[in-house]
Design a protein around this motif. Sequence first.
Motif, PDB file in Angstrom:
ATOM      1  N   PRO A   1     -61.834   3.824 -66.357  1.00 53.59           N
ATOM      2  CA  PRO A   1     -61.478   2.497 -66.881  1.00 53.59           C
ATOM      3  C   PRO A   1     -62.543   1.460 -66.532  1.00 53.59           C
ATOM      4  N   SER A   2     -62.383   0.253 -67.062  1.00 51.86           N
ATOM      5  CA  SER A   2     -63.318  -0.825 -66.766  1.00 51.86           C
ATOM      6  C   SER A   2     -63.131  -1.294 -65.329  1.00 51.86           C
ATOM      7  N   GLY A   3     -64.173  -1.115 -64.513  1.00 47.37           N
ATOM      8  CA  GLY A   3     -64.089  -1.519 -63.115  1.00 47.37           C
ATOM      9  C   GLY A   3     -64.005  -3.027 -62.943  1.00 47.37           C
ATOM     10  N   HIS A   4     -64.771  -3.759 -63.758  1.00 46.81           N
ATOM     11  CA  HIS A   4     -64.716  -5.220 -63.701  1.00 46.81           C
ATOM     12  C   HIS A   4     -63.289  -5.699 -63.952  1.00 46.81           C
ATOM     13  N   THR A   5     -62.675  -5.139 -64.983  1.00 49.74           N
ATOM     14  CA  THR A   5     -61.323  -5.551 -65.357  1.00 49.74           C
ATOM     15  C   THR A   5     -60.311  -5.179 -64.275  1.00 49.74           C
ATOM     16  N   LEU A   6     -60.387  -3.959 -63.800  1.00 45.23           N
ATOM     17  CA  LEU A   6     -59.431  -3.471 -62.800  1.00 45.23           C
ATOM     18  C   LEU A   6     -59.505  -4.300 -61.513  1.00 45.23           C
ATOM     19  N   SER A   7     -60.694  -4.398 -60.951  1.00 46.56           N
ATOM     20  CA  SER A   7     -60.856  -5.062 -59.660  1.00 46.56           C
ATOM     21  C   SER A   7     -60.596  -6.568 -59.728  1.00 46.56           C
ATOM     22  N   SER A   8     -61.082  -7.215 -60.787  1.00 43.45           N
ATOM     23  CA  SER A   8     -60.879  -8.659 -60.888  1.00 43.45           C
ATOM     24  C   SER A   8     -59.411  -8.990 -61.126  1.00 43.45           C
ATOM     25  N   THR A   9     -58.704  -8.147 -61.877  1.00 46.48           N
ATOM     26  CA  THR A   9     -57.273  -8.372 -62.095  1.00 46.48           C
ATOM     27  C   THR A   9     -56.512  -8.264 -60.788  1.00 46.48           C
ATOM     28  N   VAL A  10     -56.831  -7.250 -60.003  1.00 44.23           N
ATOM     29  CA  VAL A  10     -56.192  -7.101 -58.695  1.00 44.23           C
ATOM     30  C   VAL A  10     -56.493  -8.310 -57.819  1.00 44.23           C
ATOM     31  N   PHE A  11     -57.730  -8.763 -57.837  1.00 44.97           N
ATOM     32  CA  PHE A  11     -58.143  -9.911 -57.023  1.00 44.97           C
ATOM     33  C   PHE A  11     -57.398 -11.182 -57.428  1.00 44.97           C
ATOM     34  N   PHE A  12     -57.431 -11.502 -58.709  1.00 47.28           N
ATOM     35  CA  PHE A  12     -56.808 -12.733 -59.183  1.00 47.28           C
ATOM     36  C   PHE A  12     -55.290 -12.728 -59.002  1.00 47.28           C
ATOM     37  N   VAL A  13     -54.661 -11.611 -59.333  1.00 49.93           N
ATOM     38  CA  VAL A  13     -53.199 -11.539 -59.240  1.00 49.93           C
ATOM     39  C   VAL A  13     -52.731 -11.544 -57.782  1.00 49.93           C
ATOM     40  N   LEU A  14     -53.460 -10.876 -56.905  1.00 48.07           N
ATOM     41  CA  LEU A  14     -53.096 -10.903 -55.493  1.00 48.07           C
ATOM     42  C   LEU A  14     -53.194 -12.312 -54.925  1.00 48.07           C
ATOM     43  N   LEU A  15     -54.239 -13.043 -55.300  1.00 42.98           N
ATOM     44  CA  LEU A  15     -54.374 -14.425 -54.844  1.00 42.98           C
ATOM     45  C   LEU A  15     -53.221 -15.268 -55.368  1.00 42.98           C
ATOM     46  N   ALA A  16     -52.853 -15.060 -56.636  1.00 41.63           N
ATOM     47  CA  ALA A  16     -51.739 -15.810 -57.214  1.00 41.63           C
ATOM     48  C   ALA A  16     -50.428 -15.465 -56.501  1.00 41.63           C
TER      49      ALA A  16
ATOM     50  N   VAL B   1     -53.587 -19.229 -64.224  1.00 41.49           N
ATOM     51  CA  VAL B   1     -55.033 -19.062 -64.073  1.00 41.49           C
ATOM     52  C   VAL B   1     -55.372 -17.593 -63.835  1.00 41.49           C
ATOM     53  N   ALA B   2     -54.573 -16.917 -63.000  1.00 41.78           N
ATOM     54  CA  ALA B   2     -54.818 -15.504 -62.706  1.00 41.78           C
ATOM     55  C   ALA B   2     -54.733 -14.654 -63.969  1.00 41.78           C
ATOM     56  N   VAL B   3     -53.733 -14.922 -64.787  1.00 39.60           N
ATOM     57  CA  VAL B   3     -53.555 -14.167 -66.029  1.00 39.60           C
ATOM     58  C   VAL B   3     -54.702 -14.438 -67.002  1.00 39.60           C
ATOM     59  N   VAL B   4     -55.054 -15.716 -67.154  1.00 42.69           N
ATOM     60  CA  VAL B   4     -56.122 -16.100 -68.083  1.00 42.69           C
ATOM     61  C   VAL B   4     -57.455 -15.481 -67.672  1.00 42.69           C
ATOM     62  N   LEU B   5     -57.779 -15.558 -66.378  1.00 44.19           N
ATOM     63  CA  LEU B   5     -59.045 -15.009 -65.894  1.00 44.19           C
ATOM     64  C   LEU B   5     -59.089 -13.482 -66.028  1.00 44.19           C
ATOM     65  N   SER B   6     -57.964 -12.831 -65.786  1.00 49.23           N
ATOM     66  CA  SER B   6     -57.906 -11.379 -65.914  1.00 49.23           C
ATOM     67  C   SER B   6     -58.134 -10.953 -67.363  1.00 49.23           C
ATOM     68  N   ILE B   7     -57.514 -11.663 -68.287  1.00 47.50           N
ATOM     69  CA  ILE B   7     -57.693 -11.362 -69.716  1.00 47.50           C
ATOM     70  C   ILE B   7     -59.123 -11.661 -70.139  1.00 47.50           C
TER      71      ILE B   7
ATOM     72  N   TRP C   1     -51.224  -0.462 -59.584  1.00 49.59           N
ATOM     73  CA  TRP C   1     -51.609  -0.557 -58.173  1.00 49.59           C
ATOM     74  C   TRP C   1     -50.947  -1.769 -57.512  1.00 49.59           C
ATOM     75  N   LEU C   2     -50.883  -2.877 -58.228  1.00 55.99           N
ATOM     76  CA  LEU C   2     -50.238  -4.084 -57.697  1.00 55.99           C
ATOM     77  C   LEU C   2     -48.745  -3.852 -57.473  1.00 55.99           C
ATOM     78  N   CYS C   3     -48.106  -3.130 -58.380  1.00 54.89           N
ATOM     79  CA  CYS C   3     -46.690  -2.805 -58.221  1.00 54.89           C
ATOM     80  C   CYS C   3     -46.472  -1.921 -57.000  1.00 54.89           C
ATOM     81  N   LEU C   4     -47.404  -0.998 -56.773  1.00 58.48           N
ATOM     82  CA  LEU C   4     -47.313  -0.117 -55.611  1.00 58.48           C
ATOM     83  C   LEU C   4     -47.469  -0.917 -54.325  1.00 58.48           C
ATOM     84  N   ILE C   5     -48.386  -1.871 -54.324  1.00 57.82           N
ATOM     85  CA  ILE C   5     -48.573  -2.735 -53.152  1.00 57.82           C
ATOM     86  C   ILE C   5     -47.318  -3.562 -52.901  1.00 57.82           C
ATOM     87  N   ALA C   6     -46.751  -4.134 -53.959  1.00 58.04           N
ATOM     88  CA  ALA C   6     -45.539  -4.946 -53.835  1.00 58.04           C
ATOM     89  C   ALA C   6     -44.385  -4.116 -53.278  1.00 58.04           C
TER      90      ALA C   6
END
Length: 203
Positions: A120-135, A154-160, A187-192
């Motif tokens: 998968p796209s690494g940029h997309t995967l990692s940045s989504t995890v980063f932005f959503v975790l911060l949110a 902001v997290a959703v917009v930046l991830s998209i 992965w975020l669901c698993l962390i939660a």
Amino acid sequence: MTVLGTIAFAVQADAAIEGDGLAAFDPGLTENFIDHRTAVLSKVAQTITFFGSVPVLTALTVLVCALLRILTRRWRPTVILAVGMAGAAGLTYGLKVLIGRHRPDSSFVIGTIDTGFSFPSGHTLSSTVFFVLLAALLWYSDFSRRIKIAGAIVAVVLSIAMGLSRVYLGYHWATDVLAGWTVALTWLCLIATAVHVIDNRQA
């Protein structure tokens, strides 16, 4: 949710390997993005994708982890972010090698050529995890509800935006990006779930 995410990724991975299903639409979608390129959009896309690169995202993670420790005086937010990003990096590498999908032709790319695997796209995967975790960390803080909602948006917009920039710049097929979002959310669901279980045990 974690199970559904895993199933969704498996379906996407199969399509990427076989070149059918959703992956069959990839060439046409890439051509549509290329047809709508402009100088301004290209600059915006390059700026967005810059912040999703491994060196930049790693530096941001270290910086934010340090700030979280200093500002909250707690290790928990720092550990959650660090574990989340480490897991995202591991998943990106492992899944790319496992699937072994090649990127779009280099003639489509705006910027430095990347010869690594695409799915998968690494940029997309990692940045989504980063932005959503911060949110998420912001959501459970003492800030006002308005700020929390703004952070989530902001997290959703930046991830998209990150995902779209990767297709626009020619680095990934659309299904690579979709898979990046899918794995990130799984992965975020698993962390939660893990955090919830730990909290219940402590209670």
